[in-house]
Motif scaffolding. Sequence first.
Motif, PDB file in Angstrom:
ATOM      1  N   ALA A 115       0.834  -1.208   0.000  1.00 18.75           N
ATOM      2  CA  ALA A 115       0.000   0.000   0.000  1.00 18.75           C
ATOM      3  C   ALA A 115       0.867   1.256   0.000  1.00 18.75           C
ATOM      4  O   ALA A 115       0.531   2.249  -0.665  1.00 18.75           O
ATOM      5  CB  ALA A 115      -0.934  -0.014   1.220  1.00 18.75           C
ATOM      6  N   ALA A 116       1.993   1.224   0.713  1.00 18.97           N
ATOM      7  CA  ALA A 116       2.897   2.377   0.726  1.00 18.97           C
ATOM      8  C   ALA A 116       3.512   2.584  -0.656  1.00 18.97           C
ATOM      9  O   ALA A 116       3.601   3.726  -1.145  1.00 18.97           O
ATOM     10  CB  ALA A 116       3.988   2.171   1.779  1.00 18.97           C
ATOM     11  N   ASP A 117       3.929   1.497  -1.292  1.00 18.23           N
ATOM     12  CA  ASP A 117       4.494   1.599  -2.643  1.00 18.23           C
ATOM     13  C   ASP A 117       3.459   2.134  -3.630  1.00 18.23           C
ATOM     14  O   ASP A 117       3.767   2.992  -4.464  1.00 18.23           O
ATOM     15  CB  ASP A 117       5.001   0.236  -3.122  1.00 18.23           C
ATOM     16  N   ALA A 118       2.220   1.627  -3.532  1.00 21.51           N
ATOM     17  CA  ALA A 118       1.164   2.073  -4.448  1.00 21.51           C
ATOM     18  C   ALA A 118       0.862   3.558  -4.254  1.00 21.51           C
ATOM     19  O   ALA A 118       0.677   4.298  -5.226  1.00 21.51           O
ATOM     20  CB  ALA A 118      -0.104   1.244  -4.223  1.00 21.51           C
ATOM     21  N   ALA A 119       0.823   4.006  -2.995  1.00 15.91           N
ATOM     22  CA  ALA A 119       0.566   5.429  -2.733  1.00 15.91           C
ATOM     23  C   ALA A 119       1.689   6.295  -3.292  1.00 15.91           C
ATOM     24  O   ALA A 119       1.434   7.349  -3.896  1.00 15.91           O
ATOM     25  CB  ALA A 119       0.424   5.658  -1.222  1.00 15.91           C
ATOM     26  N   GLU A 120       2.910   5.837  -3.119  1.00 12.29           N
ATOM     27  CA  GLU A 120       4.059   6.581  -3.634  1.00 12.29           C
ATOM     28  C   GLU A 120       4.015   6.671  -5.161  1.00 12.29           C
ATOM     29  O   GLU A 120       4.307   7.712  -5.741  1.00 12.29           O
ATOM     30  CB  GLU A 120       5.353   5.912  -3.157  1.00 12.29           C
ATOM     31  N   GLN A 121       3.627   5.582  -5.818  1.00 13.96           N
ATOM     32  CA  GLN A 121       3.538   5.579  -7.284  1.00 13.96           C
ATOM     33  C   GLN A 121       2.425   6.506  -7.769  1.00 13.96           C
ATOM     34  O   GLN A 121       2.519   7.077  -8.857  1.00 13.96           O
ATOM     35  CB  GLN A 121       3.310   4.158  -7.795  1.00 13.96           C
ATOM     36  N   ARG A 122       1.366   6.663  -6.957  1.00 16.58           N
ATOM     37  CA  ARG A 122       0.281   7.584  -7.319  1.00 16.58           C
ATOM     38  C   ARG A 122       0.646   9.031  -7.013  1.00 16.58           C
ATOM     39  O   ARG A 122      -0.114   9.947  -7.324  1.00 16.58           O
ATOM     40  CB  ARG A 122      -0.995   7.233  -6.542  1.00 16.58           C
ATOM     41  N   GLY A 123       1.781   9.234  -6.367  1.00 11.95           N
ATOM     42  CA  GLY A 123       2.210  10.584  -6.013  1.00 11.95           C
ATOM     43  C   GLY A 123       1.643  11.081  -4.699  1.00 11.95           C
ATOM     44  O   GLY A 123       1.747  12.270  -4.383  1.00 11.95           O
TER      45      GLY A 123
ATOM     46  N   PRO B  71      -2.837   7.440   3.609  1.00 16.62           N
ATOM     47  CA  PRO B  71      -3.812   6.873   2.665  1.00 16.62           C
ATOM     48  C   PRO B  71      -4.652   5.782   3.328  1.00 16.62           C
ATOM     49  O   PRO B  71      -4.145   5.009   4.152  1.00 16.62           O
ATOM     50  CB  PRO B  71      -2.925   6.298   1.552  1.00 16.62           C
ATOM     51  N   ALA B  72      -5.932   5.754   3.006  1.00 14.24           N
ATOM     52  CA  ALA B  72      -6.898   4.895   3.709  1.00 14.24           C
ATOM     53  C   ALA B  72      -6.508   3.416   3.691  1.00 14.24           C
ATOM     54  O   ALA B  72      -6.616   2.732   4.714  1.00 14.24           O
ATOM     55  CB  ALA B  72      -8.285   5.087   3.104  1.00 14.24           C
ATOM     56  N   ASP B  73      -6.080   2.922   2.525  1.00 14.43           N
ATOM     57  CA  ASP B  73      -5.738   1.504   2.432  1.00 14.43           C
ATOM     58  C   ASP B  73      -4.550   1.163   3.330  1.00 14.43           C
ATOM     59  O   ASP B  73      -4.536   0.136   4.014  1.00 14.43           O
ATOM     60  CB  ASP B  73      -5.435   1.122   0.978  1.00 14.43           C
ATOM     61  N   LEU B  74      -3.573   2.046   3.351  1.00 12.84           N
ATOM     62  CA  LEU B  74      -2.396   1.855   4.192  1.00 12.84           C
ATOM     63  C   LEU B  74      -2.786   1.886   5.669  1.00 12.84           C
ATOM     64  O   LEU B  74      -2.378   1.020   6.449  1.00 12.84           O
ATOM     65  CB  LEU B  74      -1.364   2.934   3.872  1.00 12.84           C
ATOM     66  N   ALA B  75      -3.601   2.850   6.062  1.00 16.58           N
ATOM     67  CA  ALA B  75      -4.036   2.963   7.458  1.00 16.58           C
ATOM     68  C   ALA B  75      -4.829   1.723   7.891  1.00 16.58           C
ATOM     69  O   ALA B  75      -4.686   1.250   9.025  1.00 16.58           O
ATOM     70  CB  ALA B  75      -4.870   4.226   7.647  1.00 16.58           C
TER      71      ALA B  75
END
Length: 195
Positions: free
Chosen positions: A119-127, A143-147
Motif C-alpha cells: 500500500a505504501a508503494d502504491a501510494a508513492e507511485q500515485r504521487g 492513505p486509507a488503504d495503508l491505514a
Amino acid sequence: MSSSDNRYVTQAVHDLASALWFGGSVMGVAGVNKSGSELTAGTDRIAVAASAWRRFQPAQWGGIATVLVTGSTLTAASGHRVAAQKGYGSVGALKVGLVLGGAVATAYAAFAGRKIAQAADAAEQRGEPVSVKDATLPTPNTPADLAKWQGRQRVAQFAVPLFAGGNIFCNAYLTQSYRFGQTAKGVIARLNPVS
C-alpha cells in the motif's frame, strides 16, 4: 521420579522457545515498530520496521515450531498424568489453542506487513505522500488503504504476546501436575467429582 519420567531438557527447550516467542513479539511491538519514527520519509519508517521483522521471522517461527514439537512431546510423555487429574486436560487443550491462535496471529501480522509495504508503494507511485507516525500508526493524512492494514497489523501484533504469554501461564499451571501434593489433589478430585 524415574529417569524415564524426567523431561527437564525438553521442558527447558520448550520454556526457552516460549520465552523467545513472547519476548521477541513484545520487543517488536515496543521497539521495532517505532524504530524508524525518527526518519523523515514515511516509506522509510515502514521499511526499517519491515526489515527488522523480516530478519526476526526465522527465529520467531523457530520458536513457535519448537513450542509445538516440545509441547507435543511433553503431552505424550505425561498425558496419563494430565488425564488422571481434574482440570489439567482442559488447561492442556487451552494451551494448544493458545499456541495455534498465536501462530495464526503471527502469520496474519506478517501478511499485514506485506500489505502495508504494498500500500505504501502504491501510494508513492500515485504521487500521494506516505505520512505515518511509525510502522503501525497512521496519521490523519495516511492513505486509507495503508491505514487499514496498519490497524490490522497492530491488532495482530498485540495479540501475539497475549497468546504467547497465555501459553507460558498454562505451561506453568501444567508443570504443577508433577508435584506430589498437586497430583494427589487432582486424582482425588477426579475420583470424587462432587468436591
